[in-house]
Design a protein around this motif. Structure first.
Motif, PDB file in Angstrom:
ATOM      1  N   PHE A  18       0.826  -1.203   0.121  1.00 58.85           N
ATOM      2  CA  PHE A  18      -0.067  -0.124   0.143  1.00 58.85           C
ATOM      3  C   PHE A  18       0.926   1.320   0.156  1.00 58.85           C
ATOM      4  CE2 PHE A  18      -2.518  -3.280   1.996  1.00 58.85           C
ATOM      5  CZ  PHE A  18      -3.835  -3.210   1.336  1.00 58.85           C
ATOM      6  N   LEU A  19       2.047   1.252   0.846  1.00 59.50           N
ATOM      7  CA  LEU A  19       2.865   2.660   0.746  1.00 59.50           C
ATOM      8  C   LEU A  19       3.412   2.571  -0.517  1.00 59.50           C
ATOM      9  CD1 LEU A  19       4.873   1.976   4.288  1.00 59.50           C
ATOM     10  CD2 LEU A  19       3.545   3.967   3.589  1.00 59.50           C
ATOM     11  N   TYR A  20       3.837   1.660  -1.233  1.00 55.19           N
ATOM     12  CA  TYR A  20       4.548   1.643  -2.593  1.00 55.19           C
ATOM     13  C   TYR A  20       3.789   2.298  -3.524  1.00 55.19           C
ATOM     14  CZ  TYR A  20       7.162   0.610  -6.788  1.00 55.19           C
ATOM     15  OH  TYR A  20       7.753   0.948  -8.130  1.00 55.19           O
ATOM     16  N   ASP A  90       3.417  15.463   6.027  1.00 52.92           N
ATOM     17  CA  ASP A  90       4.501  14.817   6.028  1.00 52.92           C
ATOM     18  C   ASP A  90       3.983  13.314   5.604  1.00 52.92           C
ATOM     19  OD1 ASP A  90       7.127  14.356   5.878  1.00 52.92           O
ATOM     20  OD2 ASP A  90       7.687  14.423   7.926  1.00 52.92           O
ATOM     21  N   GLU A  91       4.194  12.443   6.488  1.00 49.49           N
ATOM     22  CA  GLU A  91       4.030  11.049   6.044  1.00 49.49           C
ATOM     23  C   GLU A  91       2.463  10.609   6.538  1.00 49.49           C
ATOM     24  OE1 GLU A  91       6.066   9.692   4.080  1.00 49.49           O
ATOM     25  OE2 GLU A  91       7.504  11.044   4.155  1.00 49.49           O
ATOM     26  N   MET A  92       1.637  11.500   6.993  1.00 49.62           N
ATOM     27  CA  MET A  92       0.704  10.810   7.517  1.00 49.62           C
ATOM     28  C   MET A  92      -0.424  10.154   6.465  1.00 49.62           C
ATOM     29  SD  MET A  92      -2.693  13.325   9.056  1.00 49.62           S
ATOM     30  CE  MET A  92      -3.165  13.738   7.269  1.00 49.62           C
ATOM     31  N   LEU A  93      -0.368  10.863   5.318  1.00 52.79           N
ATOM     32  CA  LEU A  93      -1.423  10.269   4.216  1.00 52.79           C
ATOM     33  C   LEU A  93      -1.198   8.932   3.791  1.00 52.79           C
ATOM     34  CD1 LEU A  93      -3.882  11.069   2.362  1.00 52.79           C
ATOM     35  CD2 LEU A  93      -2.522  12.141   0.721  1.00 52.79           C
ATOM     36  N   PRO A  94       0.438   8.739   3.328  1.00 55.41           N
ATOM     37  CA  PRO A  94       0.577   7.482   3.097  1.00 55.41           C
ATOM     38  C   PRO A  94       0.194   6.334   4.010  1.00 55.41           C
ATOM     39  CG  PRO A  94       2.420   8.904   2.354  1.00 55.41           C
ATOM     40  CD  PRO A  94       1.498   9.502   3.067  1.00 55.41           C
ATOM     41  N   ILE A 164      10.615   4.434   4.815  1.00 53.77           N
ATOM     42  CA  ILE A 164       9.475   4.825   5.895  1.00 53.77           C
ATOM     43  C   ILE A 164       9.115   3.176   6.366  1.00 53.77           C
ATOM     44  CG2 ILE A 164       7.035   5.412   6.075  1.00 53.77           C
ATOM     45  CD1 ILE A 164       8.934   7.605   5.821  1.00 53.77           C
ATOM     46  N   GLY A 165       9.270   2.291   5.435  1.00 52.67           N
ATOM     47  CA  GLY A 165       8.931   0.895   6.088  1.00 52.67           C
ATOM     48  C   GLY A 165       9.899   0.586   6.979  1.00 52.67           C
ATOM     49  N   LEU A 166      11.160   1.151   7.000  1.00 51.79           N
ATOM     50  CA  LEU A 166      12.281   0.664   8.068  1.00 51.79           C
ATOM     51  C   LEU A 166      11.615   1.580   9.492  1.00 51.79           C
ATOM     52  CD1 LEU A 166      15.606   0.966   6.403  1.00 51.79           C
ATOM     53  CD2 LEU A 166      14.605  -0.863   7.365  1.00 51.79           C
ATOM     54  N   PHE A 167      11.398   2.867   9.386  1.00 50.88           N
ATOM     55  CA  PHE A 167      10.802   3.497  10.542  1.00 50.88           C
ATOM     56  C   PHE A 167       9.481   2.854  10.952  1.00 50.88           C
ATOM     57  CE2 PHE A 167      12.713   7.562   9.016  1.00 50.88           C
ATOM     58  CZ  PHE A 167      13.658   7.878   9.992  1.00 50.88           C
ATOM     59  N   LEU A 168       8.858   2.263  10.376  1.00 51.85           N
ATOM     60  CA  LEU A 168       7.436   1.721  10.689  1.00 51.85           C
ATOM     61  C   LEU A 168       7.952   0.557  11.641  1.00 51.85           C
ATOM     62  CD1 LEU A 168       4.980   1.840   7.881  1.00 51.85           C
ATOM     63  CD2 LEU A 168       4.659   2.671  10.176  1.00 51.85           C
ATOM     64  N   LEU A 169       9.031  -0.526  10.875  1.00 47.66           N
ATOM     65  CA  LEU A 169       9.341  -1.755  11.477  1.00 47.66           C
ATOM     66  C   LEU A 169       9.946  -1.181  13.085  1.00 47.66           C
ATOM     67  CD1 LEU A 169      10.043  -4.618  11.507  1.00 47.66           C
ATOM     68  CD2 LEU A 169      12.073  -4.277  10.410  1.00 47.66           C
ATOM     69  N   ILE A 217       3.510   9.637  15.488  1.00 46.73           N
ATOM     70  CA  ILE A 217       2.373  10.112  16.031  1.00 46.73           C
ATOM     71  C   ILE A 217       1.100   9.419  15.077  1.00 46.73           C
ATOM     72  CG2 ILE A 217       0.727  12.167  15.902  1.00 46.73           C
ATOM     73  CD1 ILE A 217       3.471  13.632  16.347  1.00 46.73           C
ATOM     74  N   THR A 218       1.184   9.092  13.837  1.00 47.40           N
ATOM     75  CA  THR A 218       0.010   8.625  12.868  1.00 47.40           C
ATOM     76  C   THR A 218      -0.322   7.354  13.506  1.00 47.40           C
ATOM     77  OG1 THR A 218       0.515  10.238  11.212  1.00 47.40           O
ATOM     78  CG2 THR A 218      -0.960   8.415  10.749  1.00 47.40           C
TER      79      THR A 218
END
Length: 281
Positions: A18-20, A90-94, A164-169, A217-218
């Motif tokens: 979904f991110l990609y 920033d990265e909220m929408l993705p 962003i995937g690394l941050f999420l992990l 935050i999201t």
């Protein structure tokens, strides 16, 4: 511990497709809009906060940095700059898309951020009377783009997704450990126990000029650990790399501190009001 890491990894991997797709669409949109948004805001004149608030919600990489450069060059007003900073997500929408959030909910959040940014921008311009006067933009045009549109769109989207995937992990692993050691109910009670303090802390985290802040935050909001008001406070304040560019390009430090103070004030006030009214999307 291994089980917690595996669970966090599984959760992150399910979000990557979904991110990609989201980042690919955003790259394509920015490629088509290349530079136009900055020109729209420059030409808006007294309606700058309106243009800034609307353009700020577009999924265009680094537009907050464009606005910071324009403000440092006396091209736009402080109200227009604030409107952009407050509406930028920033990265909220993705992340909202990757979590398969209802489209109506995403539109409402984006519309609320834009409305707050526009209202605050007009109010600030009215109170400060546009101290800065327009000048020739000159060399500042060279800084208008974050260069996300250059090169292969597919590879650029992949780089964003991996980053962003690394941050999420990392965040998911930390959350898994905290939830395991503390307990979800306990953590929820702590975060919701003092709503004003939570809103203030979220706003302070939002000031961090890094996508990790908006991701954190999201994610906490989507996992039900952060109230809507606290989430909005952090994301309203979060201007991404725009703040760093402002600090670098604008040599008036008192002005920079005033802008940061205004960001915090608007973010915290809106977060407290939203939580006080028990508004949740």
């Amino acid at each position: 511990m291994l089980h917690l890491i595996e669970h966090a990894l599984e959760h992150t991997l399910t979000l990557l497709p979904f991110l990609y797709v989201t980042y690919l669409a955003m790259e394509f949109l920015e490629h088509k809009l290349r530079g136009r948004s900055g020109r729209w805001v420059r030409k808006a004149g007294k309606l700058g906060p309106l243009a800034g608030g609307l353009v700020g919600i577009l999924p265009q990489c680094g537009f907050s940095t464009v606005a910071a450069n324009l403000y440092a060059g006396h091209i736009i007003s402080v109200g227009t700059l604030l409107a952009v900073f407050l509406s930028t997500s920033d990265e909220m929408l993705p992340l909202l898309i990757s979590y398969q959030t209802a489209p109506s909910k995403m539109v409402q959040i984006l519309a609320l951020k834009a409305a707050i940014g526009i209202a605050a921008g007009f109010l600030v311009d009215l109170l400060l009377r546009n101290r800065k006067q327009p000048e020739d933009i000159g060399h500042l045009c060279e800084h208008e783009h974050c260069h996300c549109h250059q090169g292969n769109l597919f590879l650029s989207a992949l780089r964003h997704t991996v980053s962003i995937g690394l941050f999420l992990l990392i965040i998911s692993i930390i959350l898994e450990i905290v939830l395991h050691e503390v307990g979800e109910d306990t953590l929820y009670t702590v975060l919701q126990g003092n709503s004003i303090l939570t809103v203030v802390l979220s706003a302070i985290v939002g000031l961090i000029p890094n996508c990790a802040a908006s991701v954190t935050i999201t994610t906490l909001y989507l996992d039900g650990l952060l109230s809507f008001g606290a989430m909005m406070a952090g994301l309203l304040v979060g201007a991404g790399m725009g703040l760093l560019v402002l600090l670098r390009m604008n040599r008036d430090w008192k002005d920079n501190l005033r802008i940061i103070g205004l960001l915090l004030a608007v973010g915290i006030a809106c977060g407290v009001v939203l939580d006080g009214l028990s508004i949740a999307l």
